[in-house]
Design a protein around this motif. Structure first.
Motif: not given
Lengths: 331, 331
Positions: A49-56, A250-258, A271-277, B225-230
């Motif tokens: 995810v940090t390699k510029e120009g890479s697909r991910d 945060i207002g955005r989806r994480p790309i990594a979660a623990f 985190t993981c049910y979304s497109p992208g690595l 999976l989504v977050l619905l705005k109530l």
């Protein structure tokens, strides 16, 4: 003692650290991780995810990583640390509450039966939390937590609770930040309980701590403006509350979660049910010797559905016994 | 066009920018500010809190600055921008709601009477907000806002709403960040309405936007999976809600705060009623020619108690007419 405690907070040092961060890990960035699957999966993900120009490739602003706290960054056995704080607060407040000597969860605490705290179920825990976490200002509560955590000792090891953090996870936090990630705590624990020490111990500032929070009242007290902690819960940051807390803060989806328990499952799914690595990691407590061994059926930190889903979806599962060469910083 | 729109989001560029930020302002950091009191007060404050070893020095981690949005960072006349969005959404949704042709605030909107929106008081506005801001996923709403803001035009100037931002405040945001400040929006406006464009326009990422927010539901929709705005409000980020929003999201008190109306008074009090050097600034709308002139008694953005308190306490009051050499970027 810990990496976290050595961190300087002055501006110039911070900038120099940031500029040279990519050089700082020219050696092994994760020395307390054995060269097994999880370490390889983490490094492979970060490099991709940090390699510029890479697909991910993911731009810095979107490199959001979220961490559960109890059982993921520090130990949660034999009880959540916050409950040890509750016990000590109840004892300190008991002289003003003679009625507690016979009241369910309070009586258990005062009789020295910590397990009685959870015996009364959610209602009992709520009564204890209300009595110890509301009715004071946010500043007063913050000082209580700071004073307590500076002196309280873990009942099994006799070490400060802040020494019960996982060395491999501290290294992981540093490694991610050195690669442009913003690291957040997303915990079912109280937001006001974690913020006073999270920056010193994990390098995570208050504005990146998300947790269960109560309502507040803006008020005057002794001629000063304060925020009073009210007894009702405004946000329960557990299970489905975790993606909701993430969206709010945060207002955005994480790309990594623990995480380490079923309470983290929805955060990992979000985190993981979304497109992208994406990287979803479960810490599996398998080391009865150096830490504790528990998963399905545990009263604290049960990992059951989460383990099934991790296996089904190929998420990374950390076997603490086999994958970590060291568990605690002082070990 | 704007400084904000030229900002790159790639990692290496961001780090280079940060490292050279202190050099970037070797010239005048606030060129659209006249050399009058407010500019001097701002620079004096920033120099004092960033000078290591000085009595007023504040470490980088505590350099928190909070900004109201409507009327402080961009224009709020003749109506809040978010209400223009509501109007356009009501028109777009009207074919599916024939009953709106006779229903109070909806009927006003459809008859082309924007002022009718506020005529029905809070209940009318709430009905309009519910109809246009809930019942969809957070991602769907974010796309609606992004699509709208890319094409909608301000009714008085014919310019995009994102061109109705104040050039002196963009410079101020950059100047503070170059001096190690973390800049936050703390607005009565909707958090989900601001986040899609605040980073591009102000350089403020979603996680630093605090606003009024509704409840969310973690759910499945069309197999995703989504977050619905109530429809119900979880947090009203106005007046006393501002210090509460600041505590929830940031967890520390700002050392500088910027507003323009009585709705910002509690945020400014929370910032400046505390020990240490603090900066509280009111933007006073005094320029009927280049912008709008209004304060006490205005239906939108009234500044009454706030102006009294600013005068009483010696807070900085920006006279837009006299203190700003330029108001909008395209002027």
């Amino acid at each position: 003692m810990y990496r976290g405690l050595q961190r300087s907070t002055t501006g110039s040092v911070a900038i120099v650290l940031l500029c040279f961060a990519s050089l700082a890990f020219a050696g092994d960035p994760l020395p307390s991780w054995n060269d097994t699957g999880p370490k390889k999966a983490i490094i492979q993900f970060v490099e991709a995810v940090t390699k510029e120009g890479s697909r991910d490739f993911v731009p810095v602003t979107e490199r959001i990583a979220t961490f559960d706290n109890d059982g993921t960054l520090w130990a949660e056995q034999p009880l959540y640390t916050q409950l040890f704080f509750v016990i000590d607060r109840v004892k300190a407040l008991a002289p003003q509450h003679p009625e507690w000597r016979t009241q369910g969860p309070f009586a258990s605490v005062l009789k020295g039966d910590p397990r009685g705290i959870t015996a009364g179920g959610e209602a009992g825990v709520t009564a204890l939390l209300t009595a110890t976490h509301s009715g004071m200002t946010t500043d007063e509560f913050s000082r209580m937590v700071s004073d307590w955590i500076a002196t309280a000792k873990h009942p099994s090891t006799g070490q400060p609770f802040t020494a019960m953090v996982y060395q491999p996870m501290l290294e992981l936090l540093d490694y991610l930040r050195a690669n442009g990630f913003k690291t957040f705590i997303v915990s079912g624990g109280g937001i006001d309980f974690m913020r006073p020490w999270a920056e010193k111990v994990y390098g995570i500032p208050p504005e990146q701590v998300i947790g269960t929070s109560g309502d507040l009242k803006f008020d005057m007290k002794d001629g000063r403006l304060v925020l009073l902690k009210l007894p009702n819960i405004a946000h329960n940051d557990d299970k489905a509350g975790k993606p909701i807390g993430i969206q709010r803060h945060i207002g955005r989806r994480p790309i990594a979660a623990f995480g380490n328990s079923d309470g983290d499952l929805q955060m990992l799914q979000w985190t993981c049910y979304s497109p992208g690595l994406r990287l979803c990691v479960y810490v599996h407590h398998t080391d009865a010797e150096r830490e504790w061994a528990y998963d399905r059926g545990s009263k604290i930190g049960a990992l059951d559905k989460g383990l099934d889903e991790a296996n089904l979806r190929g998420w990374t599962v950390v076997d603490m016994k086999g994958d970590w060469s060291r568990v605690f910083p002082l070990q």
